[in-house]
Scaffold this motif. Structure first.
Motif, PDB file in Angstrom:
ATOM      1  N   GLY A  19      34.504  54.660  32.834  1.00 40.14           N
ATOM      2  CA  GLY A  19      35.097  55.818  33.479  1.00 40.14           C
ATOM      3  C   GLY A  19      34.134  56.378  34.500  1.00 40.14           C
ATOM      4  O   GLY A  19      32.949  56.090  34.491  1.00 40.14           O
ATOM      5  N   GLY A  20      34.655  57.156  35.391  1.00 40.38           N
ATOM      6  CA  GLY A  20      33.733  57.816  36.303  1.00 40.38           C
ATOM      7  C   GLY A  20      33.840  57.329  37.721  1.00 40.38           C
ATOM      8  O   GLY A  20      33.911  58.131  38.621  1.00 40.38           O
TER       9      GLY A  20
ATOM     10  N   THR B 146      34.906  59.176  30.785  1.00 37.00           N
ATOM     11  CA  THR B 146      33.487  58.997  31.058  1.00 37.00           C
ATOM     12  C   THR B 146      32.670  58.927  29.768  1.00 37.00           C
ATOM     13  O   THR B 146      31.711  58.167  29.690  1.00 37.00           O
TER      14      THR B 146
END
Lengths: 222, 245, 207
Positions: A19-20, B146
């Motif tokens: 993610g990110g 994340t």
């Protein structure tokens, strides 16, 4: 060649799985564009006039802030050491990483730009101009940013410092990107001249960026 | 069924297996009837013409876009205060659905606005607040993506959700203030003094149908998340077993 | 089989951060032999390995791999196994190894699956590396040395995080590499379970 393809594929896989990456970049772009009218006011005519500038600033910041971990991550887990012992020149390694990074974070910005243009009430012609200039300009931002990302490895500091180092270097791209877009919006100035210069800057940075990034990483060896 | 019984993920999965089809069928039936009424029976607006029909999708999605945040706030309290094991699953499952309804609300609003205002978007207070809500949803989704460990991600997201819950009324107030300060282009306000029942009935049916759809989607997403966490646990076990082999 | 190589270092001096780590270190290592770097912490064992790998520039001295490929640097003919395993947690075990096969370049060694079997990770090929234990990660890093053939192995504390069985497997792999005329330079605290020459780094600039 297989080494470079493998590097691009690996970085894209990581961008998708971890993610990110791209998602946050586009989100940041959206946030910048949404926040602007709160500062400027909801006047649609004004926003239409400065829309290209807002989009370019948003794209510039989004692509710069995503850059600082590009090499630092590989350094922290030891990958960079091994890439240095690989039989592929470091410059090409940097170029491959730059390409993967642009596909993962730069291209989504270009694709998001038409949607965000609607928020700023841009005309279809202006949307086309902004998307085209971003398509040509964001690779230049990424590849100039490569140098900053490489320096972040040496300095063992990322984040804002990279942005501070790279922002001045990206001014020419901003100037010609926005003047080409504005030419299409206002129609007073020619579109071709600034756009051609933007293309030239972009091509130049494709060559210069990886060479400088390679040199920066080598200089950082101690 | 008491909430405490559902705390056991296995029991929740059994409940979900029964409840998802019911909610799904209910949603499909109600939405089918609602769309039929909205598009073929309900009258056209004398001013807006056929575009008024967009509102039958727009209004329920706006309502659910906000209701979803309420669900997430309650789940966040469940995570932080009551330490309910399924609370962060519920919260994580709700965020993309809330974002989708909010996006649907914005898109239908833009499509409605094009013939009404001559532009897809105006920085009207209500639209702008909805857009900020979408940003908050997307930020939360990014947070979950994340952070790798589900427990840690859940607690972080719960804190952010609660801060958002406190902040959303303030954001709404500030945006209203910002908007009246600037006096933008005039906006046709929705809804007259009274809404005629020929409009209200399909609208209510659509709203209930959309709520049933939300329940079905939310339960399915929770089930998927529970299964995803089981896969994760199984993989960790596989790695450990590989170590002894 | 290519002609056996010989690694020669002459009067190597290393400085890092303005501090002299070691001075005038000379050694020579024939094919099929192991050089163990021993000495107290801070004596420069890791620095010497990184210097041979080309990751640290020598302040003085020369380093040559006689009988190697003249077109390539010593580092490009060496496998460097440092403290870090150079794995991406989000990629599977197989994807991690496939990447290094393609990225390192040069003569290929064992196939990916054979190499994973050799380090007892064959069953975990499809598992993301994030779920591996420290020992498993170390073994996956070792598999890298098998899939691409390079004459010189530079091992920094290779037994770290490995249990007794895995250490035994490691020494088998090293023995096979030596038998094929390879060279090994290893920094270690413990004596290695095979015949080796010793290079003692005194670290006297510190003491």
């Amino acid at each position: 060649m297989t080494a470079l393809i493998a590097l691009v594929v690996r970085d894209l896989r990581l961008a998708v799985r971890v993610g990110g990456g791209a998602f946050v970049g586009v989100l940041f772009f959206l946030a910048v564009v949404v926040v602007m009218p709160f500062a400027i006011g909801p006047d649609l005519n004004l926003l239409r006039r400065i829309g290209p500038a807002i989009l370019w600033i948003g794209a510039l910041l989004a692509s710069l802030l995503a850059l600082d971990r590009l090499f630092a991550q590989d350094q922290e887990d030891g990958t960079l050491d091994l890439l240095l012992t690989a039989r592929t020149p470091l410059e090409l390694v940097a170029a491959a990483k730059g390409l993967a990074h642009w596909i993962a974070t730069g291209l989504p910005l270009v694709l998001a730009a038409p949607v965000l243009s609607l928020l700023l009430n841009l005309e279809p012609l202006a949307i086309g101009a902004v998307v085209l200039t971003l398509l040509v300009g964001t690779p230049a931002l990424t590849f100039i940013g490569l140098v900053g990302a490489a320096l972040a490895v040496t300095l063992r500091r990322g984040g804002l410092l990279v942005a501070v180092l790279i922002l001045p270097l990206s001014i020419p791209i901003l100037i010609f990107g926005i003047s080409a877009s504005n030419a299409a919006v206002t129609g007073g100035l020619p579109f071709g001249a600034p756009f051609t210069i933007l293309c030239a800057l972009s091509l130049g940075s494709l060559v210069l960026g990886p060479i400088a990034a390679g040199a920066a990483i080598r200089a950082g060896l101690d | 069924m008491a909430l405490i019984d559902l705390a056991n993920p296995t029991r929740f999965l059994a409940f979900a297996r029964a409840a998802i089809p019911i909610a799904g069928v209910l949603a499909a039936g109600l939405l089918a009837v609602g769309i039929y009424l909205a598009f073929f029976v309900a009258p056209e607006d004398y001013q807006q013409g056929a575009t008024v029909r967009i509102l039958y999708i727009h209004v329920p999605s706006a309502w659910l876009g906000m209701a979803c945040y309420v669900v997430m706030t309650l789940s966040a309290l469940g995570t932080l205060v009551w330490k309910h094991p399924l609370a962060d699953v519920s919260q994580k499952a709700a965020a993309p659905i809330g974002a989708a309804f909010t996006l649907l609300c914005l898109v239908t609003g833009a499509l409605w606005g094009r013939p009404m205002w001559g532009t897809y978007w105006v920085w009207d207070a209500r639209l702008t607040s909805t857009l900020v809500l979408l940003l908050i949803y997307l930020g939360l989704i990014a947070l979950w993506r994340t952070v790798e460990d589900p427990g840690r991600a859940g607690r972080a997201a719960a804190v952010l959700t609660l801060v958002g819950a406190v902040n959303i009324p303030i954001i709404k107030f500030s945006v209203d203030w910002w908007n009246t300060l600037h006096q933008p282009t005039s906006v046709i306000r929705l809804g007259g003094p009274t809404i005629h029942s020929s409009i209200l009935t399909p609208l209510l049916i659509m709203a209930i149908g959309a709520t049933a759809l939300f329940v079905a989607l939310h339960l399915s997403a929770m089930r998927n998340e529970i299964l995803r966490r089981r896969v994760r646990t199984l993989r960790i076990l596989a790695a450990q077993r590989g170590a002894t082999a | 089989m290519p002609s056996p190589c010989r690694l020669v270092g002459e009067r190597l001096t290393c400085e890092r951060g303005g501090r002299e780590v070691f001075r005038d270190v000379s050694f020579s290592l024939d094919g099929g032999r192991t050089l163990a770097l021993v000495g107290p912490n801070g004596a420069g064992k890791s620095s010497l390995l990184r210097l041979i790998a080309g990751l640290v520039r020598p302040a003085a001295g020369t380093l040559t791999l006689e009988g190697g490929d003249g077109e390539l640097s010593v580092g490009e003919q060496a496998h460097y196994l440092g403290h870090l395993d150079a794995l991406k947690p989000a990629l599977t075990v197989a994807e991690n190894l496939d990447f290094w096969i393609a990225a390192l370049g040069g003569d290929s060694g064992l196939s990916r699956d054979d190499a994973l079997d050799r380090v007892a990770l064959g069953k975990l090929a499809e598992l993301p590396a994030q779920y591996l234990s420290a020992g498993q990660r170390r073994r996956l890093a070792l598999a890298r040395l098998l899939v691409v053939h390079r004459p010189l192995w530079l091992l920094d504390e290779p037994t770290t995080a490995l249990d007794v069985a895995s250490q035994g497997r490691l020494f088998e792999l090293i023995a096979a590499h030596l038998a094929a005329g390879g060279l090994v330079v290893a920094a270690t605290h413990q004596p290695l379970a095979l015949a080796y020459d010793e290079l003692r780094l005194a670290g006297d600039t510190v003491s």
